[in-house]
Design a protein around this motif. Structure first.
Motif, PDB file in Angstrom:
ATOM      1  N   SER A  75     -36.217 -12.654  -8.328  1.00  0.00           N
ATOM      2  CA  SER A  75     -35.070 -13.182  -9.566  1.00  0.00           C
ATOM      3  C   SER A  75     -33.711 -13.091  -8.561  1.00  0.00           C
ATOM      4  N   ARG A  76     -32.801 -13.769  -9.055  1.00  0.00           N
ATOM      5  CA  ARG A  76     -31.475 -13.988  -8.497  1.00  0.00           C
ATOM      6  C   ARG A  76     -31.237 -12.696  -7.935  1.00  0.00           C
ATOM      7  N   GLU A  77     -30.778 -11.912  -8.928  1.00  0.00           N
ATOM      8  CA  GLU A  77     -30.712 -10.672  -8.295  1.00  0.00           C
ATOM      9  C   GLU A  77     -31.422 -10.108  -7.006  1.00  0.00           C
ATOM     10  N   ASP A  78     -32.404  -9.813  -6.971  1.00  0.00           N
ATOM     11  CA  ASP A  78     -33.092 -10.301  -6.043  1.00  0.00           C
ATOM     12  C   ASP A  78     -33.053 -10.532  -4.609  1.00  0.00           C
ATOM     13  N   PRO A  85     -35.876  -6.473  -1.053  1.00  0.00           N
ATOM     14  CA  PRO A  85     -36.049  -6.511  -2.330  1.00  0.00           C
ATOM     15  C   PRO A  85     -38.176  -5.223  -1.643  1.00  0.00           C
ATOM     16  N   PRO A  86     -38.176  -4.943  -2.258  1.00  0.00           N
ATOM     17  CA  PRO A  86     -39.332  -4.009  -2.834  1.00  0.00           C
ATOM     18  C   PRO A  86     -40.384  -4.828  -2.021  1.00  0.00           C
ATOM     19  N   GLU A  87     -40.752  -5.880  -2.386  1.00  0.00           N
ATOM     20  CA  GLU A  87     -41.993  -6.587  -2.373  1.00  0.00           C
ATOM     21  C   GLU A  87     -41.981  -7.248  -0.992  1.00  0.00           C
ATOM     22  N   MET A  88     -40.507  -7.699  -0.228  1.00  0.00           N
ATOM     23  CA  MET A  88     -40.561  -8.220   0.819  1.00  0.00           C
ATOM     24  C   MET A  88     -40.938  -7.386   2.405  1.00  0.00           C
ATOM     25  N   VAL A  89     -40.462  -5.949   1.469  1.00  0.00           N
ATOM     26  CA  VAL A  89     -40.329  -4.971   1.838  1.00  0.00           C
ATOM     27  C   VAL A  89     -42.476  -4.676   2.545  1.00  0.00           C
ATOM     28  N   SER A  90     -42.763  -4.856   1.327  1.00  0.00           N
ATOM     29  CA  SER A  90     -44.126  -4.592   1.248  1.00  0.00           C
ATOM     30  C   SER A  90     -45.129  -5.750   2.159  1.00  0.00           C
ATOM     31  N   ALA A  91     -44.714  -7.564   1.493  1.00  0.00           N
ATOM     32  CA  ALA A  91     -44.913  -8.374   2.763  1.00  0.00           C
ATOM     33  C   ALA A  91     -45.266  -7.906   4.640  1.00  0.00           C
ATOM     34  N   TYR A  92     -43.555  -7.653   4.408  1.00  0.00           N
ATOM     35  CA  TYR A  92     -44.239  -7.319   6.123  1.00  0.00           C
ATOM     36  C   TYR A  92     -45.047  -6.401   6.409  1.00  0.00           C
ATOM     37  N   CYS A 131     -39.104 -20.557  -5.955  1.00  0.00           N
ATOM     38  CA  CYS A 131     -38.153 -19.330  -6.589  1.00  0.00           C
ATOM     39  C   CYS A 131     -36.457 -19.336  -6.280  1.00  0.00           C
ATOM     40  N   LEU A 132     -36.344 -20.594  -5.407  1.00  0.00           N
ATOM     41  CA  LEU A 132     -34.808 -20.955  -5.421  1.00  0.00           C
ATOM     42  C   LEU A 132     -34.695 -21.696  -7.226  1.00  0.00           C
ATOM     43  N   ARG A 133     -35.602 -22.541  -7.069  1.00  0.00           N
ATOM     44  CA  ARG A 133     -35.496 -23.236  -8.188  1.00  0.00           C
ATOM     45  C   ARG A 133     -35.206 -22.340  -9.235  1.00  0.00           C
ATOM     46  N   THR A 134     -36.353 -21.666  -9.427  1.00  0.00           N
ATOM     47  CA  THR A 134     -35.990 -21.100 -10.612  1.00  0.00           C
ATOM     48  C   THR A 134     -34.482 -19.992 -10.768  1.00  0.00           C
ATOM     49  N   ALA A 135     -34.610 -19.285  -9.379  1.00  0.00           N
ATOM     50  CA  ALA A 135     -33.273 -18.100  -9.618  1.00  0.00           C
ATOM     51  C   ALA A 135     -32.120 -19.124  -9.905  1.00  0.00           C
ATOM     52  N   PHE A 136     -31.812 -20.012  -9.231  1.00  0.00           N
ATOM     53  CA  PHE A 136     -30.739 -21.274  -8.830  1.00  0.00           C
ATOM     54  C   PHE A 136     -30.618 -22.076 -10.384  1.00  0.00           C
ATOM     55  N   ALA A 137     -31.125 -22.130 -11.010  1.00  0.00           N
ATOM     56  CA  ALA A 137     -31.473 -23.125 -11.540  1.00  0.00           C
ATOM     57  C   ALA A 137     -30.201 -24.231 -12.241  1.00  0.00           C
ATOM     58  N   ILE A 187     -28.344 -17.876   1.538  1.00  0.00           N
ATOM     59  CA  ILE A 187     -28.158 -18.914   0.252  1.00  0.00           C
ATOM     60  C   ILE A 187     -27.038 -18.891  -0.508  1.00  0.00           C
ATOM     61  N   ARG A 188     -26.383 -17.703   0.061  1.00  0.00           N
ATOM     62  CA  ARG A 188     -24.526 -17.630  -0.388  1.00  0.00           C
ATOM     63  C   ARG A 188     -23.966 -19.039  -0.628  1.00  0.00           C
ATOM     64  N   GLU A 189     -24.479 -19.167   1.045  1.00  0.00           N
ATOM     65  CA  GLU A 189     -23.408 -20.968   1.778  1.00  0.00           C
ATOM     66  C   GLU A 189     -23.799 -21.481   0.699  1.00  0.00           C
ATOM     67  N   ALA A 190     -25.351 -21.728   0.595  1.00  0.00           N
ATOM     68  CA  ALA A 190     -25.948 -23.523   0.239  1.00  0.00           C
ATOM     69  C   ALA A 190     -25.652 -23.123  -1.439  1.00  0.00           C
ATOM     70  N   PHE A 191     -25.461 -22.068  -1.798  1.00  0.00           N
ATOM     71  CA  PHE A 191     -25.248 -22.091  -3.330  1.00  0.00           C
ATOM     72  C   PHE A 191     -23.677 -22.078  -3.188  1.00  0.00           C
ATOM     73  N   ASN A 192     -22.119 -22.266  -2.533  1.00  0.00           N
ATOM     74  CA  ASN A 192     -21.559 -21.477  -2.985  1.00  0.00           C
ATOM     75  C   ASN A 192     -20.967 -20.230  -3.681  1.00  0.00           C
ATOM     76  N   LEU A 193     -21.953 -18.979  -2.676  1.00  0.00           N
ATOM     77  CA  LEU A 193     -21.104 -17.853  -3.958  1.00  0.00           C
ATOM     78  C   LEU A 193     -20.726 -17.350  -2.986  1.00  0.00           C
ATOM     79  N   ARG A 194     -19.281 -16.635  -3.832  1.00  0.00           N
ATOM     80  CA  ARG A 194     -18.046 -16.124  -3.231  1.00  0.00           C
ATOM     81  C   ARG A 194     -19.251 -14.580  -2.204  1.00  0.00           C
TER      82      ARG A 194
END
Length: 209
Positions: A75-78, A85-92, A131-137, A187-194
């Motif tokens: 998600s965007r929050e993740d 995110p726990p899913e990312m840690v699990s993947a590694y 994932c990005l398309r959905t999270a930052f629609a 991601i923050r830079e690409a979407f101009n997020l503070r």
């Protein structure tokens, strides 16, 4: 005909399973065709009816290898969280467990390993883009989304390759947090997020500890 096809498939599966088991036990370079046929309990003639070499057998296992690189939707929050995110840690963690199987590909011990790496890259890039398309629609992105997705994918694969090749002492948790920190900034830079300093503090504390 169907019975023959099933017999061929069973033989190939036995050879593939034997190779994967041996890689986990000894490493790819130490394995010979004789080792494989002994483990699979088939003759050398049978082996060469199906595969011309150990490398070709390994390439036939590539779907199982590529399938390990399935990214969980985040998600965007993740994606913007200071912590990986726990899913990312699990993947590694899974990557570390599969180190023996993955090393021949990432370290180019197998002649056609670039083909597998290309498939891994393409699969992951498509998943990250979706994932990005959905999270930052509703977000306004400053660069093409496919460029960002391929950049993030390439960085991850390069770091995993470096991690495997150099036997770096970083844990899967360390690597996941570092990659997440770098991806979050991109991601923050690409979407101009503070941005905030939370992620930097979090990673600095982890590295210092």
């Amino acid at each position: 005909m169907a019975k023959t096809d099933r017999r061929v498939q069973r033989t190939r599966e036995r050879l593939q399973r034997a190779l994967i088991e041996l890689i986990s036990e000894r490493g790819y370079d130490a394995i010979t065709v004789q080792d494989i046929v002994n483990r699979a309990n088939v003759g050398r003639t049978t082996f060469y009816l199906h595969y011309s070499s150990k490398d070709e057998l390994f390439m036939s296992c590539h779907e199982a290898v590529v399938s390990k690189f399935r990214l969980c939707p985040l998600s965007r929050e993740d994606l913007l969280s200071p912590e990986a995110p726990p899913e990312m840690v699990s993947a590694y963690r899974h990557l570390e467990d599969a180190r023996a199987l993955l090393s021949p590909i990432f370290l180019s011990y197998v002649k056609d390993s670039p083909l597998i790496l290309r498939r891994i890259h393409d699969r992951c890039a498509r998943q990250i883009e979706a994932c990005l398309r959905t999270a930052f629609a509703e977000g306004a992105i400053t660069i093409p989304l496919d460029v960002l997705a391929n950049y993030l994918t390439g960085a991850q694969i390069a770091l995993v390759q470096w991690w495997l090749e150099e036997h770096r002492p970083y844990t899967p948790e360390d690597l996941a947090q570092a990659i997440h920190h770098l991806q979050r900034a991109a991601i923050r830079e690409a979407f101009n997020l503070r941005d905030s300093n939370q992620a930097s503090r979090c990673f600095a504390e982890r590295a210092g500890g």
